[in-house]
Enzyme design. Structure first.
Site, PDB file in Angstrom:
ATOM      1  N   ASP A 292       0.859  -1.178   0.000  1.00  0.00           N
ATOM      2  CA  ASP A 292       0.000   0.000   0.000  1.00  0.00           C
ATOM      3  C   ASP A 292       0.899   1.231   0.000  1.00  0.00           C
ATOM      4  O   ASP A 292       2.110   1.141   0.208  1.00  0.00           O
ATOM      5  CB  ASP A 292      -0.906  -0.014   1.244  1.00  0.00           C
ATOM      6  CG  ASP A 292      -2.021   1.027   1.213  1.00  0.00           C
ATOM      7  OD1 ASP A 292      -2.311   1.570   0.125  1.00  0.00           O
ATOM      8  OD2 ASP A 292      -2.604   1.298   2.285  1.00  0.00           O
ATOM      9  N   TYR A 466      -5.003   4.343   0.387  1.00  0.00           N
ATOM     10  CA  TYR A 466      -6.040   3.450  -0.158  1.00  0.00           C
ATOM     11  C   TYR A 466      -5.619   2.823  -1.476  1.00  0.00           C
ATOM     12  O   TYR A 466      -6.370   2.805  -2.440  1.00  0.00           O
ATOM     13  CB  TYR A 466      -7.370   4.179  -0.310  1.00  0.00           C
ATOM     14  CG  TYR A 466      -7.778   4.995   0.904  1.00  0.00           C
ATOM     15  CD1 TYR A 466      -7.574   4.506   2.192  1.00  0.00           C
ATOM     16  CD2 TYR A 466      -8.348   6.248   0.769  1.00  0.00           C
ATOM     17  CE1 TYR A 466      -7.943   5.252   3.312  1.00  0.00           C
ATOM     18  CE2 TYR A 466      -8.718   6.996   1.877  1.00  0.00           C
ATOM     19  CZ  TYR A 466      -8.510   6.504   3.149  1.00  0.00           C
ATOM     20  OH  TYR A 466      -8.871   7.245   4.243  1.00  0.00           O
ATOM     21  N   HIS A 467      -4.391   2.288  -1.491  1.00  0.00           N
ATOM     22  CA  HIS A 467      -3.847   1.666  -2.703  1.00  0.00           C
ATOM     23  C   HIS A 467      -3.381   0.231  -2.449  1.00  0.00           C
ATOM     24  O   HIS A 467      -2.239  -0.114  -2.772  1.00  0.00           O
ATOM     25  CB  HIS A 467      -2.673   2.487  -3.237  1.00  0.00           C
ATOM     26  CG  HIS A 467      -3.018   3.889  -3.618  1.00  0.00           C
ATOM     27  ND1 HIS A 467      -2.069   4.883  -3.734  1.00  0.00           N
ATOM     28  CD2 HIS A 467      -4.204   4.462  -3.934  1.00  0.00           C
ATOM     29  CE1 HIS A 467      -2.659   6.007  -4.086  1.00  0.00           C
ATOM     30  NE2 HIS A 467      -3.956   5.780  -4.210  1.00  0.00           N
ATOM     31  N   PRO A 468      -4.220  -0.645  -1.895  1.00  0.00           N
ATOM     32  CA  PRO A 468      -3.762  -2.019  -1.661  1.00  0.00           C
ATOM     33  C   PRO A 468      -3.563  -2.765  -2.979  1.00  0.00           C
ATOM     34  O   PRO A 468      -4.308  -2.569  -3.943  1.00  0.00           O
ATOM     35  CB  PRO A 468      -4.902  -2.631  -0.840  1.00  0.00           C
ATOM     36  CG  PRO A 468      -6.115  -1.862  -1.246  1.00  0.00           C
ATOM     37  CD  PRO A 468      -5.628  -0.457  -1.478  1.00  0.00           C
TER      38      PRO A 468
END
Length: 550
Positions: A292, A466-468
């Protein structure tokens, strides 16, 4: 019900997949647990902070307690709606750097170098430069996905770019084109004043071509003799199977795709046994390699009333909302992230590893104003953290959220990179371009200077961007940690692919919506047995990156 292809997830990649398959004349069923994407909170760009905190649109996931962040549990919003996270995100469009994809290729994702993926980025785009320049030869103008730029008429937005230049960094007219490194205009998936999600760009055209959308919760992939033949779903109080005569394609995202594989018996055999699940394929990498981006908000108070704070009251919000509803313009027609910067943290780093989102307002994603008054902020964070986490099952119940453990900030490099990012940002905010507008630092505050003080601030305040991604890593079939091969096929079974951000070997440099859509575009061609010709355009690299930070 049955179709040739069953796609699980109507998110960024799943919508692209559905459209390209339907366009090729294939029958497609898309399974999506979320509901309609209609409504002002989703469609008004200026309201972006609302849908990601609404149970109607968001799965509401949280991380497990993070030991290196004082045991905090961080929010992990994931779209539970048509369009998936493209319907609740910040609408920011970043391809990533060319070297991201060359790294994928060199790590075993054959056919995923920049020359291979650039044609798919061009195919997906309908790019509009908005009069701010750019690199037309590097962009696409006939694709389904509108990519635009804001008006950039707030003086703070231009001051950020000028300050970057004054600090010694280059200016780039198109960070998605020839030169990512530098400061310049941000791009967004907004069209005619409204969010342009993957549902609008791809799913509705797919439905017009015959693709069907079924509302239900995917519970497991059904196998027969090692081949995926359908998807078991729960809907309307009963269980049924949607059959696939050719393939099942998981596009449920970096959290739900590995969860669904594990529930279906594809994953580490020992972990499956803990939950009473019979292994279909023992794949150690399922759910591992979770990555992330983290970010901090560096906030400044403004000495003049030039920020968006004038709208941060009941009357102001009513004005913005009414103007948007009536005319689709005004402050509500932009996500207000209209300037950005991509820089390298130190000499010897070959391409940018720090990203900026500049906002002419001091406010958090959750809508909490940090100070009563005018201000501005930069969201800043390192792009290539070495920390790795995992998505694992909490139980064998498909309705129960999985365990999401990012293992944030688990290496010394993470802390060093964040300290550099803060200090470099302070230097940028200290340039003459901000002199007419700069009052004092709100956060972290002038007293926070030492490594120890910065570390305490980072530990308490850092948030997910919010970048998994990365939990079904792509690699060669003989790689024991790979989950899918370079065509997206799940290794060890037949008739099953994954196409979403979970296949990323390593996180890309920037927001993940654009590369997630690209993955759907490219793997759709693998499904159809075709590919676009490669494009060997060479990106700009700093000529003295070995010795110079800027």
């Amino acid at each position: 019900m049955q179709a040739e292809y069953v796609v699980v997830g109507a998110g960024s990649a799943g919508c692209a997949m559905a459209y390209r398959l339907a366009e090729a004349g294939r029958s497609v069923i898309v399974i999506e647990h979320g509901g309609s994407d209609w409504g002002p909170f989703i469609n008004m760009p200026g309201a972006l902070s609302y849908p990601m905190s609404m149970k109607r649109y968001d799965w509401g996931y949280q991380s497990e307690p993070e030991p290196h962040l004082g045991g905090r549990r961080l929010a992990c919003p994931r779209g539970k709606v048509l369009g998936g996270s493209s319907s609740i995100n910040g609408m920011i469009y970043v391809r990533g750097h060319a070297r991201d994809y060359d790294f994928w290729r060199d790590q075993g994702a054959d056919g995923w170098g920049f020359a291979d993926v650039l044609p798919y980025f061009k195919r997906q785009e309908n790019w509009h430069d908005g009069g701010h320049g750019g690199d037309p030869a590097w962009r696409g103008t006939n694709g389904p996905l509108h990519v635009t730029r804001g008006k950039r008429d707030n003086p703070l937005v231009q001051a950020f770019v000028e300050a970057g230049q004054q600090a010694g960094y280059p200016v780039t007219g198109d960070y998605n084109g020839h030169q990512q490194e530098g400061f310049g205009p941000f791009e967004m998936t907004v069209w005619q004043g409204a969010r342009w999600s993957a549902a609008k760009a791809y799913l509705r055209p797919a439905q017009a071509l015959g693709a069907q959308v079924v509302n239900g919760l995917a519970q497991r992939v059904v196998f027969r003799d090692g081949r995926a033949t359908g998807v078991e779903i729960a809907r309307k109080g009963r269980t049924e199977v949607i059959e696939a005569t050719r393939e099942v394609i998981l596009s449920a995202g970096a959290i739900n795709s590995p969860q669904l594989l594990l529930l279906s018996g594809v994953g580490p055999a020992s972990h499956l046994a803990e939950h009473g699940i019979t292994p279909i394929a023992d794949r150690a990498g399922v759910g591992q390699n979770l990555q992330d981006h983290l970010e901090l908000y560096l906030q400044m108070a403004a000495s003049q009333p030039v920020s968006l704070f004038k709208y941060w009251n009941l009357l102001g919000k009513a004005y913005v909302g009414a103007r948007w509803l009536l005319r689709r313009d005004g402050p509500g027609a932009s996500n207000q992230f209209e300037s950005t910067g991509f820089i390298r943290s130190q000499a010897g780093v070959d391409y940018p590893d720090i990203q900026y989102h500049f906002l002419p307002l001091a406010v958090r994603y959750d809508g909490k104003v940090a100070a009563e008054g005018h201000g501005f902020q930069a969201h800043v964070g390192p792009m290539r953290s070495p920390s790795r986490g995992a998505v694992t099952l909490r139980s064998a119940d498909p309705a129960e959220a999985p365990k999401i453990f990012f293992n944030y900030m688990s290496t010394d490099q993470d802390w060093q990179d964040f300290r550099r990012a803060i200090r470099l940002t302070r230097e940028i905010f200290g340039q003459d371009a901000f002199a007419p507008y700069r009052s004092h630092e709100i956060q972290p505050g002038d007293a926070v200077q030492s490594d120890e003080a910065l570390d305490a601030f980072i530990r308490d305040e850092v948030e997910s961007a919010y970048h998994p991604c990365g939990t079904c890593r792509m690699g060669r079939a003989d790689d024991p940690g790979a989950v899918v091969d370079p065509q997206g096929r799940v290794i060890g079974v037949e008739g099953l692919r994954v196409a979403d951000s979970s296949v990323f070997p390593r996180i890309t440099n920037g927001n993940l919506n654009a590369p997630s859509i690209m993955v759907g575009e490219k793997i759709s061609d693998h499904v159809l047995g075709r590919q676009l010709p490669s494009d060997n355009s060479e990106p700009w690299m700093h000529p003295d990156w070995q010795n110079s930070q800027r």
